[in-house]
Structure formats: structure tokens, C-alpha cells
Design an enzyme around this catalytic site. Structure first.
Site, PDB file in Angstrom:
ATOM      1  N   ASP A   1       0.885  -1.157   0.000  1.00 40.81           N
ATOM      2  CA  ASP A   1       0.000   0.000   0.000  1.00 40.81           C
ATOM      3  C   ASP A   1       0.925   1.209   0.000  1.00 40.81           C
ATOM      4  O   ASP A   1       1.551   1.530   1.014  1.00 40.81           O
ATOM      5  CB  ASP A   1      -0.888  -0.019   1.244  1.00 40.81           C
ATOM      6  CG  ASP A   1      -1.788   1.210   1.368  1.00 40.81           C
ATOM      7  OD1 ASP A   1      -1.594   2.180   0.601  1.00 40.81           O
ATOM      8  OD2 ASP A   1      -2.684   1.208   2.233  1.00 40.81           O
TER       9      ASP A   1
ATOM     10  N   TYR B   1      -7.278  14.301  -9.040  1.00 38.70           N
ATOM     11  CA  TYR B   1      -6.358  13.599  -9.932  1.00 38.70           C
ATOM     12  C   TYR B   1      -5.362  14.571 -10.564  1.00 38.70           C
ATOM     13  O   TYR B   1      -4.146  14.358 -10.502  1.00 38.70           O
ATOM     14  CB  TYR B   1      -7.140  12.861 -11.018  1.00 38.70           C
ATOM     15  CG  TYR B   1      -6.256  12.043 -11.936  1.00 38.70           C
ATOM     16  CD1 TYR B   1      -5.727  10.835 -11.507  1.00 38.70           C
ATOM     17  CD2 TYR B   1      -5.947  12.479 -13.225  1.00 38.70           C
ATOM     18  CE1 TYR B   1      -4.910  10.068 -12.341  1.00 38.70           C
ATOM     19  CE2 TYR B   1      -5.131  11.726 -14.062  1.00 38.70           C
ATOM     20  CZ  TYR B   1      -4.619  10.529 -13.610  1.00 38.70           C
ATOM     21  OH  TYR B   1      -3.802   9.783 -14.441  1.00 38.70           O
TER      22      TYR B   1
END
Length: 293
Positions: free
Chosen positions: A63, A157
């Protein structure tokens, strides 16, 4: 001999898409590959494929938004391959889309954790290991064309990818003395599953309802899905990346047709400087020497 042969690359988000395509291409050039990914099933499939092709590979759960997991990966990578020569910060998520008034804190934290802090933690952990053996190496950060200008309804984003471009520019100077070459990859649409990023969204970034979904965000997501599914193949993106890395390029692009849009943006910025130079308020600063760190 290929400059990558017998060296080791760490690739985050390496279980599929662009990351796996890069792993295949580097493996074909003789590199040892360390794959990190949050998707355990895809990770094992990718590892098995590379091993079957004769590529020395180590697959580790990762992760990227957890710094401790980067440290664990680095330790195991050194145990297996001793030296690390390349880091490809590839892991990324599409984030939540929609008008700014409907964007949720959890969506921003998700994009910031993976797309930005993942790059920071990866570089913080592995750049010193590339430096320490004295042979030099490469740092490759995967951004996006969205990192070269704002995207409507995709604020998290585009903001995180713009930050990755800026980090890469700074690190290119910072790491040059260690013979670590920095590149930032800004592809256009590539046929991946980034539009399905929700499948791997960590529990700490989840929300319990769909309050952020609006007709505007749904339309944006639908359009993005279509563009991604009609994008270039990951293998082409990977080969273009390595072509440019071998040439020592900082900015790497895949879609030349975007050049006009970037030139327009640069022209608007240049015009803004020209207007500042004409302002009566700023005349004492027009010929000021530019200071740098």
C-alpha cells in the site's frame, strides 16, 4: 551490454497495466524486478508470468500510502537482490470526480495518499539506497497529461499529478549529483483499469454512501472510461518510457497531438509575465536578478 542488464528495478502498482508492462520490458532487458501492489491476486499472477519468462522477480504486497510498507519492501528487496538501481513510482488512482462542491474529504485523501504521498514515500525510502552503492540509477515517476494542466471535474487527480511533475523537476536537480537520473512520465490515455480504481480503495479512505455522486460526475466518469478503454496499449507506453529513459529525458510524453494544447498554456503564461512587466506597480522588479536556491 544493455544499461539495465543485471540491475534491479522496484515498480509500484506493478501487478497490471502500465506497471506490469514496464516490468515486462525491463525484464526483457535483463533487470531483476521487484513488484509492489495492493492487489494480492493480480500480484501473484504477474509474478508467475515474469518468472515463467525467466525474469528474476520478487513480488511484495504494498500500500504505497503507508510509509512503513515501503520500508519493509526495501528491506526484502535488498535481501533478495542486494542493490537497487531504479524506482518506478507507478501506482495511482483516478480519485473521485465531480464538481468541487460535491468532492469529499475522503476522496481527496485517497488521491493524495496514493498519487502523491505514495511517490514521496517511495522516493524517500529508495533514493538513499540507490545513492549508497555509488553506481547511479534512475527515478521514474508516472504522472499524466493531466499533470500538465487542470482537468475539469477531476481536481484531485490533476492536482496530485501536477504535484508529481513539480516534485520530479525538483528531484532532477537534487539527485543529479548522485548520478540518479529523474524522469516524469506524462502519458495520454492508456488502456488500463484506472477508471476502476475503486476496486482497491483502502478502507480508511472509504465513505459509507454515494453523496458525492452527481449527474456531472457520472457523465465525467463515463467519458473518462470511454477514453481510457480506447487508449494506447500499456506495452507501447512502456516501450516509449524506456526509450526516453535511455536517452536521459526528464519529461516523457506519449501523445504528440497534445503539444498544441500545452503550447497554448505556455503562451498564456508567457503573456501573463508580459503584462506583469508592463504594470506600473512592478517596474522596480522588471530587471531584478532571479534568485535560486
Amino acid at each position: 551490454m544493455d544499461q539495465f542488464a543485471n540491475k534491479t528495478a522496484v515498480i509500484s502498482g506493478g501487478a497490471e497495466g502500465i506497471g506490469l508492462a514496464i516490468a515486462r520490458a525491463l525484464g526483457a532487458r535483463g533487470m531483476n524486478i521487484v513488484l509492489g501492489d495492493i492487489d494480492a491476486e493480480k500480484l501473484q499472477q504477474a509474478s508467475a508470468e515474469l518468472a515463467q519468462a525467466g525474469v528474476p522477480v520478487l513480488a511484495l504486497p504494498l500500500d504505497v500510502a503507508e510509509e512503513s510498507q515501503w520500508q519493509e519492501l526495501a528491506h526484502k528487496a535488498q535481501e533478495r537482490f542486494s542493490k537497487i538501481h531504479m524506482l518506478v513510482n507507478n501506482a495511482g488512482v483516478g480519485g473521485e470526480a465531480g464538481p468541487i462542491e460535491h468532492q469529499r474529504a475522503e476522496g481527496w485523501q485517497w488521491a493524495l495518499g496514493v498519487n502523491l504521498l505514495g511517490v514521496v514515500f517511495g522516493t524517500k525510502t529508495l533514493a538513499p539506497l540507490i545513492r549508497e552503492h555509488g553506481e547511479g540509477g534512475w527515478l521514474v515517476n508516472v504522472a499524466s497529461m493531466a499533470g500538465m494542466g487542470g482537468t475539469p471535474y477531476g481536481g484531485a487527480y490533476s492536482a496530485t499529478k501536477t504535484a508529481v511533475v513539480a516534485l520530479s523537476e525538483g528531484w532532477a536537480t537534487e539527485l543529479a549529483g548522485d548520478n540518479i537520473k529523474v524522469s516524469v512520465f506524462c502519458p495520454g490515455f492508456v488502456r488500463t483499469r484506472i477508471h476502476e480504481s475503486q476496486r482497491n480503495r483502502q478502507a480508511r479512505f472509504q465513505v459509507g454512501d454515494s453523496a458525492g455522486e452527481t449527474s456531472g460526475s457520472s457523465a465525467f466518469a463515463s467519458r473518462a472510461k470511454s477514453l481510457v478503454e480506447n487508449g494506447i496499449e500499456p506495452a507501447l507506453a512502456a516501450e516509449r518510457l524506456l526509450e526516453a529513459v535511455e536517452a536521459g529525458e526528464l519529461y516523457i510524453f506519449t501523445h504528440p497531438a497534445y503539444r498544441a494544447a500545452i503550447q497554448h498554456r505556455n503562451s498564456m503564461i508567457d503573456d501573463a509575465f508580459a503584462r506583469a512587466a508592463q504594470s506600473p506597480l512592478l517596474q522596480e522588479l522588471v530587471d531584478q536578478e532571479v534568485q535560486s536556491l
